[in-house]
Write an enzyme that holds these catalytic residues in place. Structure first.
Site, short mmCIF file in Angstrom:
data_model
loop_
_atom_site.label_atom_id
_atom_site.label_comp_id
_atom_site.label_asym_id
_atom_site.label_seq_id
_atom_site.Cartn_x
_atom_site.Cartn_y
_atom_site.Cartn_z
N SER A 162 -20.43 -9.44 0.03
CA SER A 162 -21.65 -8.42 0.41
C SER A 162 -22.53 -7.99 -0.53
O SER A 162 -23.64 -7.54 -0.36
CB SER A 162 -20.80 -7.08 1.09
OG SER A 162 -20.19 -6.38 0.24
N ASN A 163 -22.10 -7.88 -1.91
CA ASN A 163 -23.16 -7.89 -3.10
C ASN A 163 -23.59 -8.68 -3.95
O ASN A 163 -23.93 -8.51 -5.07
CB ASN A 163 -22.23 -6.83 -3.82
CG ASN A 163 -21.90 -5.35 -3.52
OD1 ASN A 163 -22.91 -4.50 -3.46
ND2 ASN A 163 -20.86 -4.94 -2.98
N GLU B 22 -4.04 -14.78 -7.49
CA GLU B 22 -2.72 -15.41 -7.04
C GLU B 22 -2.57 -14.40 -6.16
O GLU B 22 -2.21 -13.13 -6.59
CB GLU B 22 -1.76 -15.59 -8.31
CG GLU B 22 -0.76 -16.52 -8.03
CD GLU B 22 0.68 -15.62 -7.32
OE1 GLU B 22 1.11 -15.60 -6.26
OE2 GLU B 22 0.81 -14.80 -8.44
N CYS C 56 6.54 -12.82 -5.56
CA CYS C 56 5.80 -13.52 -4.48
C CYS C 56 6.31 -15.15 -4.55
O CYS C 56 6.17 -15.64 -3.61
CB CYS C 56 4.28 -13.92 -4.91
SG CYS C 56 3.95 -14.44 -6.59
#
Length: 537
Positions: free
Chosen positions: A280-281, A294, A328
């Protein structure tokens, strides 16, 4: 400055893992450092431009396994401190980017030696106390893996620099690998001190300057990492350490026109939000920011009907419950064939009941606590859901308590529904779910594994049948995943480092032409060397 030689850095080597056996010197040293860090409640500042900065707002760094024990009071920053950090990074960028690569490399190689030697016990103890890791888990993370990152990154940097274009006769084509224009925003998680040390260091090694926001729940070890880097000779402003909430720090950093890159490890949801903010920027940035992340995983253990039950059981216990499943890459779903499940289920129940859970300063404990009350609530909700579901049951474990610390028993859920939520969603805790498949349906099961969860990070296959192994082979290192697990830029490889440079090709022509005309432009009858009959009037 004289540069008389092409430098070759020391050949990297993996740091040996110490075992901390009773009577060993490393065990005594670590236990002594644990007592010292427990005893002293310290104050942790932000570090911006090499200077300690205290703010009006603080939060407490506590032991997850003894939540009433405060290790440190941590100063918390906001948008104003982020602006200061960006300014410090900007101020340091020129000199750091123009420093010879050998000098940058020497700083991180020195940091690796400090970590492997005099700082080892400190970083291990800080990781144990602040993140509730056992001695073994801290050793393979805070000491060995981070030392390896810093050593091998130097080797990979030289490989990047050696990648050069070919040159045509009479020319020399050279490739420069310049740091990015602006600052890199490094956002690091609580679960690996090695990641906290690598995410800001990898871009810095390549000549970038960094604003580093560690997880608040890992503020204690991050403080000692910063002090280690300072002792190694890291110049002021190259890495600027800012503690604070993700919203306050992240919003200010991500909307800066000077943002050149993001180096992130954390949840998929947070990474998605960061990417949306950058999108958006995008028109406000000087360059398109490099985005490296990651994120999550829903990692599997798949057992073929030919698998060794004892090996599978050990893999489940270690893969699911070491460091409370807060990786993870932790095993969180198991696919077991019907012919092996009765024996495997019994072995799991017996072994898991023997696991000791408690204070990690007691070296007899296999597990510590989950990181905070939010994680505890996530595990409790998942376990309760399994208990109330018709086709699902808790096979072993399931206890949750926060009387003294954030403790969750190692838990195995058995489900008849391969799409049950705990088979799909990342819980990031000591909870693993097993699904039993008909032993004749190996190929169908592999397809099921692939489509059940959105992640693509790690997994393990157990089989003694070679054809089954060829059907489902799993690799090892460097680390990184695709799909909802991240951008797969492989931390611990040259593929990660190359994201932090902007290549520029320089072409030198040794004898440049002095006539704009090409041979084809000559009139018919002229010789190849340009001589021939004179032009007629």
């Amino acid at each position: 400055m004289s540069r008389p030689a092409i430098a070759l850095p020391p050949e990297p080597r993996n740091e040996p893992v110490k075992d901390y056996a009773p009577g060993s010197p490393e065990r005594a040293e670590l236990q002594q450092r644990l007592r010292e860090l427990e005893r002293d409640r310290i104050e942790i500042p932000l570090v911006i431009g090499g200077k300690d900065l205290e703010t009006a707002e603080t939060f407490e760094a506590v032991m997850p396994h003894r939540k009433s024990h405060v290790l440190a009071d941590v100063h918390s920053g906001g948008p104003a401190e982020v602006e200061q950090a960006i300014a410090a990074a900007r101020g340091a960028r020129h000199d750091w980017a123009h420093m010879p690569w050998e000098e940058r490399a020497a700083i991180f190689l020195r940091a690796a030696e400090l970590l492997a030697g005099p700082w080892r016990a400190t970083l291990n103890a800080a990781t144990m106390l602040g993140q509730s890791k056992t001695a073994h888990q801290a050793e393979i993370d805070a000491a060995c893996e981070l030392t390896d990152f810093w050593r091998f990154n130097v080797e990979f940097m030289t490989r990047v620099y050696k990648e050069q274009p070919s040159s045509a006769p009479g020319t020399w084509n050279r490739m420069e690998y310049r740091p990015l224009e602006g600052f890199v925003f490094a956002v690091t998680p609580f679960n690996f001190t090695a990641i906290a040390g690598n995410l800001p260091a990898a871009p810095a090694l390549m000549g970038n300057t960094v604003v580093w926001k560690p997880a608040s729940t890992a503020a204690f070890s991050a403080y000692f990492l910063m002090r280690l880097l300072q002792e190694a000779g890291l110049p002021d402003g190259v890495i600027n350490l800012v503690y604070g909430s993700g919203a306050k720090i992240g919003d200010a950093a991500l909307t800066s026109p000077e943002l050149a890159g993001i180096h992130f490890t954390g949840s998929t949801a947070v990474f998605n939000s960061m990417w949306q903010t950058v999108g958006s920027n995008v028109g406000d940035y000087r360059n398109y920011p490099r985005i490296v992340g990651e994120t999550g995983g829903k990692d599997f253990i798949v057992a073929h009907p030919s698998a060794d039950v004892e090996a599978v059981a050990t893999a489940i216990v270690r893969g699911s419950f070491e460091y409370q499943g807060q990786k993870c890459s932790a095993a969180s779903r198991v696919y077991a064939p019907s012919n092996l499940w009765p024996e495997l289920r019994e072995r799991l129940a017996d072994e898991i009941k023997e696991l000791k859970v408690g204070d990690v300063s007691d070296f007899s404990n296999f597990m510590g606590a989950v990181i905070d009350s939010k994680s505890l609530a996530t595990q409790r909700e998942a376990i309760q859901e399994a208990k109330s579901a018709a086709a699902t049951k808790v096979l072993v474990g399931g206890g949750v308590t926060d009387d003294e610390g954030f403790f969750v028993e190692p838990t195995v859920i058995e489900t008849e529904d391969p799409n049950f939520r705990t088979m799909r969603d990342e819980l990031f805790g000591p909870v693993v779910t097993a699904y039993v498949y008909p032993e004749q349906q190996w190929d169908d099961m592999l397809e099921l594994v692939d489509r059940t969860a959105p992640y693509g990070l790690t997994g393990a296959v157990f089989a003694r049948d070679r054809s089954a192994i060829e059907d489902a082979v799993v690799g090892q290192q460097p680390f990184g995943g695709a799909r909802a697990s991240g951008t797969n830029d492989k931390a611990g490889s040259m593929w990660n480092l190359i994201r932090w440079v902007s290549p520029r090709t320089i072409k030198e022509t040794f004898v440049p032409p002095k006539d704009y005309r090409y041979p084809y432009m000559a009139e018919d009858g002229a010789s190849r060397d340009g001589s021939g009959p004179p032009d007629r009037p």
